[in-house]
Motif scaffolding. Structure first.
Motif, PDB file in Angstrom:
ATOM      1  N   GLY A   4       0.829  -1.212   0.000  1.00  0.00           N
ATOM      2  CA  GLY A   4       0.000   0.000   0.000  1.00  0.00           C
ATOM      3  C   GLY A   4       0.848   1.239   0.000  1.00  0.00           C
ATOM      4  O   GLY A   4       1.501   1.551  -0.987  1.00  0.00           O
ATOM      5  N   ASN A   5       0.869   1.952   1.111  1.00  0.00           N
ATOM      6  CA  ASN A   5       1.591   3.219   1.188  1.00  0.00           C
ATOM      7  C   ASN A   5       3.100   3.018   1.155  1.00  0.00           C
ATOM      8  O   ASN A   5       3.625   2.054   1.704  1.00  0.00           O
ATOM      9  N   GLN A   6       3.779   3.986   0.527  1.00  0.00           N
ATOM     10  CA  GLN A   6       5.231   4.002   0.504  1.00  0.00           C
ATOM     11  C   GLN A   6       5.723   5.411   0.812  1.00  0.00           C
ATOM     12  O   GLN A   6       5.021   6.397   0.579  1.00  0.00           O
ATOM     13  N   THR A   7       6.941   5.480   1.308  1.00  0.00           N
ATOM     14  CA  THR A   7       7.564   6.773   1.567  1.00  0.00           C
ATOM     15  C   THR A   7       8.144   7.324   0.271  1.00  0.00           C
ATOM     16  O   THR A   7       8.162   6.636  -0.753  1.00  0.00           O
ATOM     17  N   GLU A   8       8.645   8.538   0.327  1.00  0.00           N
ATOM     18  CA  GLU A   8       9.296   9.157  -0.829  1.00  0.00           C
ATOM     19  C   GLU A   8      10.527   8.358  -1.272  1.00  0.00           C
ATOM     20  O   GLU A   8      10.943   8.437  -2.413  1.00  0.00           O
ATOM     21  N   MET A   9      11.081   7.565  -0.374  1.00  0.00           N
ATOM     22  CA  MET A   9      12.231   6.716  -0.698  1.00  0.00           C
ATOM     23  C   MET A   9      11.796   5.420  -1.375  1.00  0.00           C
ATOM     24  O   MET A   9      12.630   4.638  -1.808  1.00  0.00           O
TER      25      MET A   9
END
Length: 149
Positions: A4-9
């Motif tokens: 699902g969600n991911q960081t900018e990295m």
């Protein structure tokens, strides 16, 4: 798998997995004292306005801290948590392009501006880990007032 969600990295955001990891360490290594010494995320913050309103980071903190507290409530000897990072900083691979901090740094002037997540984290610390509600309710105060608290 797709989390699902991911960081900018491009790192997956999986708070429940982090709590599960604490429980696994607790069981595997006979209930050691645990400190989470680096937990944080880079977010897309192209300007100060986006940095100051870092709701994704607030939600990230909320999810991970709640998961860690649940593990502690279940018997994991979790004694400390440190968010990464206090200020936007230089990342070896990406330079200044990724922002991890709860305090925005203007790299031209070095002006430091607390982000919404800084006020949220302060509230968590003051309440000893209790989620204090909607971070939009936190009103920035002057540094001199903070020093008196």
């Amino acid at each position: 798998p797709s989390w699902g969600n991911q960081t900018e990295m491009g790192w997956n955001v999986v708070p429940a997995g982090a709590g599960e990891l604490l429980r696994w360490i607790d069981k595997r290594y006979n209930h050691p004292v645990i400190y989470v010494t680096e937990n944080g995320m880079a977010a897309h913050e192209p300007d100060l306005k986006h940095s100051e309103n870092d709701y994704a980071r607030v939600e990230y903190m909320k999810g991970y801290i709640q998961s860690f507290l649940q593990a502690r409530d279940e018997g994991v000897d979790l004694r400390g948590y440190f968010y990464w990072s206090l200020m936007d900083n230089f990342e070896w691979q990406y330079g200044y392009a990724k922002r991890f901090g709860i305090v925005h740094i203007d790299y031209e002037t070095l002006v430091r501006t607390p982000k919404l997540s800084a006020y949220h984290y302060r509230s968590i610390i003051q309440s000893k880990g209790i989620w204090a509600g909607d971070p939009r309710a936190y009103v920035p105060v002057e540094i001199s007032q903070d020093m008196e608290d």
